[in-house]
Write an enzyme that holds these catalytic residues in place. Structure first.
Site, PDB file in Angstrom:
ATOM      1  CG  ASP A  67      -1.874  -1.213   1.198  1.00 50.19           C
ATOM      2  OD1 ASP A  67      -2.316  -1.594   0.100  1.00 50.19           O
ATOM      3  OD2 ASP A  67      -2.175  -1.772   2.276  1.00 50.19           O
ATOM      4  CE  LYS A  85      -4.333  -6.144   0.569  1.00 45.83           C
ATOM      5  NZ  LYS A  85      -5.258  -5.108   0.110  1.00 45.83           N
ATOM      6  CG  ASP A  98      -8.333  -6.471  -1.738  1.00 47.99           C
ATOM      7  OD1 ASP A  98      -9.458  -6.943  -1.981  1.00 47.99           O
ATOM      8  OD2 ASP A  98      -8.046  -5.925  -0.655  1.00 47.99           O
ATOM      9  CG  LEU A  99      -8.929  -4.515  -8.352  1.00 46.39           C
ATOM     10  CD1 LEU A  99      -9.052  -4.430  -9.871  1.00 46.39           C
ATOM     11  CD2 LEU A  99      -8.280  -3.239  -7.818  1.00 46.39           C
ATOM     12  CE  LYS A 100     -11.988  -5.166   0.248  1.00 45.77           C
ATOM     13  NZ  LYS A 100     -10.611  -4.690   0.034  1.00 45.77           N
ATOM     14  CG  ASP A 153     -21.346  -3.360 -12.003  1.00 47.88           C
ATOM     15  OD1 ASP A 153     -22.585  -3.322 -12.175  1.00 47.88           O
ATOM     16  OD2 ASP A 153     -20.576  -2.501 -12.470  1.00 47.88           O
ATOM     17  CB  ILE A 154     -25.201  -6.179 -13.331  1.00 50.02           C
ATOM     18  CG1 ILE A 154     -24.361  -5.538 -14.459  1.00 50.02           C
ATOM     19  CG2 ILE A 154     -26.177  -5.164 -12.749  1.00 50.02           C
ATOM     20  CD1 ILE A 154     -25.174  -5.191 -15.692  1.00 50.02           C
ATOM     21  N   PRO A 155     -23.979  -9.114 -12.803  1.00 52.08           N
ATOM     22  CG  PRO A 155     -25.245 -11.014 -12.283  1.00 52.08           C
ATOM     23  CD  PRO A 155     -25.325  -9.520 -12.359  1.00 52.08           C
ATOM     24  CB  THR A 172     -12.565  -5.077   9.248  1.00 48.35           C
ATOM     25  OG1 THR A 172     -11.722  -4.544   8.251  1.00 48.35           O
ATOM     26  CG2 THR A 172     -12.405  -6.570   9.332  1.00 48.35           C
ATOM     27  NE  ARG A 218      -0.664  -3.904  12.532  1.00 50.35           N
ATOM     28  CZ  ARG A 218      -1.089  -3.998  11.263  1.00 50.35           C
ATOM     29  NH1 ARG A 218      -1.069  -5.142  10.635  1.00 50.35           N
ATOM     30  NH2 ARG A 218      -1.530  -2.934  10.622  1.00 50.35           N
ATOM     31  CD  GLN A 235      -6.045  -3.754  10.116  1.00 51.70           C
ATOM     32  OE1 GLN A 235      -7.214  -3.927  10.430  1.00 51.70           O
ATOM     33  NE2 GLN A 235      -5.603  -3.924   8.878  1.00 51.70           N
ATOM     34  N   GLY A 292       0.749  -5.862   5.986  1.00 51.84           N
ATOM     35  CA  GLY A 292       1.249  -4.651   5.344  1.00 51.84           C
ATOM     36  C   GLY A 292       2.272  -3.948   6.200  1.00 51.84           C
ATOM     37  NE  ARG A 293      -0.951   0.010   8.084  1.00 49.18           N
ATOM     38  CZ  ARG A 293      -2.082   0.451   8.615  1.00 49.18           C
ATOM     39  NH1 ARG A 293      -2.190   1.710   8.945  1.00 49.18           N
ATOM     40  NH2 ARG A 293      -3.101  -0.360   8.791  1.00 49.18           N
TER      41      ARG A 293
HETATM   42  O1  C5P Z   1      -0.887  -2.441   6.920  1.00 51.22           O
HETATM   43  P1  C5P Z   1      -1.857  -3.521   7.266  1.00 51.22           P
HETATM   44  O2  C5P Z   1      -1.190  -4.829   7.693  1.00 51.22           O
HETATM   45  O3  C5P Z   1      -2.915  -3.081   8.237  1.00 51.22           O
HETATM   46  O4  C5P Z   1      -2.563  -3.847   5.889  1.00 51.22           O
HETATM   47  C1  C5P Z   1      -3.609  -4.758   5.769  1.00 51.22           C
HETATM   48  C2  C5P Z   1      -4.082  -4.826   4.367  1.00 51.22           C
HETATM   49  O5  C5P Z   1      -5.259  -5.615   4.344  1.00 51.22           O
HETATM   50  C3  C5P Z   1      -4.450  -3.483   3.743  1.00 51.22           C
HETATM   51  O6  C5P Z   1      -4.102  -3.552   2.359  1.00 51.22           O
HETATM   52  C4  C5P Z   1      -5.944  -3.408   3.910  1.00 51.22           C
HETATM   53  O7  C5P Z   1      -6.585  -2.701   2.888  1.00 51.22           O
HETATM   54  C5  C5P Z   1      -6.342  -4.874   3.817  1.00 51.22           C
HETATM   55  N1  C5P Z   1      -7.583  -5.188   4.470  1.00 51.22           N
HETATM   56  C6  C5P Z   1      -7.814  -4.945   5.812  1.00 51.22           C
HETATM   57  N2  C5P Z   1      -9.025  -5.274   6.347  1.00 51.22           N
HETATM   58  C7  C5P Z   1      -9.959  -5.845   5.591  1.00 51.22           C
HETATM   59  C8  C5P Z   1      -9.723  -6.111   4.248  1.00 51.22           C
HETATM   60  C9  C5P Z   1      -8.513  -5.764   3.710  1.00 51.22           C
HETATM   61  O8  C5P Z   1      -6.960  -4.451   6.515  1.00 51.22           O
HETATM   62  N3  C5P Z   1     -11.091  -6.192   6.104  1.00 51.22           N
END
Ligand code: C5P
Length: 243
Positions: free
Chosen positions: A13, A34, A61-63, A66-68, A125, A185, A194, A214-215
């Site tokens: 990210d 990702k 991860d574009l989630k 839309d319509i099928p 979330t 984490r 988070q 991620g972070r």
């Molecule tokens: O930096 P961090 O570990 O929090 O990144 C988590 C990744 O997972 C991010 O790309 C975030 O968009 C994604 N994500 C999330 N919670 C979700 C779905 C996706 O944190 N419910």
């Protein structure tokens, strides 16, 4: 035993330059990267190739929602980019999920490679019971996760859920349905924004197949070491599960 690096997905990210730098640091440690909508929409479809070229599997991860007919076309187009996993909203319904599958399958046949894993997003979330109620959903977030998991798993290959939902989802789906979990984490990392977190060891032990991190890696002064430490926890958890 499954290769532990295959369970680690690094969330890139940031800018393209940062993403490439993080990916290079995690080569040989994480099997996956990702790419989310910010990077994808900024850079376009060509963003995928540099990561495939570096030997990573790509989770896009574009989630989709839309319509099928639209989702089928989108699933076809992004599967043709060579991605290995992508997300759709399970709340789009069974026909939308089937359409995503059709699109992905068609692309896989064209490319002569396995079909990407399609993951269903249940409840974001960021949405709690109150936010769900604003949208007319009157059950709890937890109940909604179960409903959408039940709807999704017979059609698609996996479910994205928060660490605290892993056990519930694992009980709802057969063992071959993949569970992908963000919000992970290690004890030494900040929780950032988070709210519902778990360590890599706990998440794998509870039944997650893939962790999105991620972070804790990308914001660390030494991303390579951080990724290595996350991988060690995954390895320990997988070894423990085999005993
Ligand atoms: O930096 P961090 O570990 O929090 O990144 C988590 C990744 O997972 C991010 O790309 C975030 O968009 C994604 N994500 C999330 N919670 C979700 C779905 C996706 O944190 N419910």
């Amino acid at each position: 035993m499954r290769k532990p690096s295959d369970a680690l997905i690094v969330a890139l990210d940031g800018t393209l330059d940062e993403a490439l730098e993080w990916a290079d640091a995690c080569r040989g440690i994480a099997g996956w990267v990702k790419i989310g909508m910010t990077l994808f929409y900024a850079e376009g479809p060509l963003i995928i190739k540099p990561f495939l070229d570096r030997g990573f599997k790509v989770f896009l991860d574009l989630k989709l929602y839309d319509i099928p007919h639209q989702v089928e076309g989108a699933a076809y187009a992004l599967s043709k980019l060579g991605v290995d996993m992508f997300t759709i909203h399970a709340s789009g319904g069974m026909e939308m999920m089937r359409a995503a599958r059709r699109g992905a399958l068609r692309a896989a046949e064209t490319l002569e490679k396995p079909m990407p894993t399609i993951l269903g997003v249940t409840v974001l979330t960021s949405m709690d019971d109150e936010v769900l109620a604003q949208t007319g959903v009157t059950c709890t977030a937890q109940e909604r996760v179960v409903t959408l998991t039940d709807l999704g798993w017979p059609i698609i290959e996996g479910i994205v859920c928060s660490p605290l939902e892993i056990k519930t989802v694992r009980k709802t789906v057969p063992a071959d349905v993949k569970i992908v979990t963000p919000g992970v984490r290690p004890t030494w990392a900040s929780t950032d924004d988070q709210a519902r977190v778990m360590t890599p060891y706990e998440a794998i032990s509870d039944g997650a197949d893939y962790l999105v991190v991620g972070r804790p890696i990308t914001a660390n002064r030494n991303p390579k070491n951080a990724a290595q430490e996350v991988l060690s926890e995954i390895t320990q958890a997988l070894e423990n599960k085999r005993k």
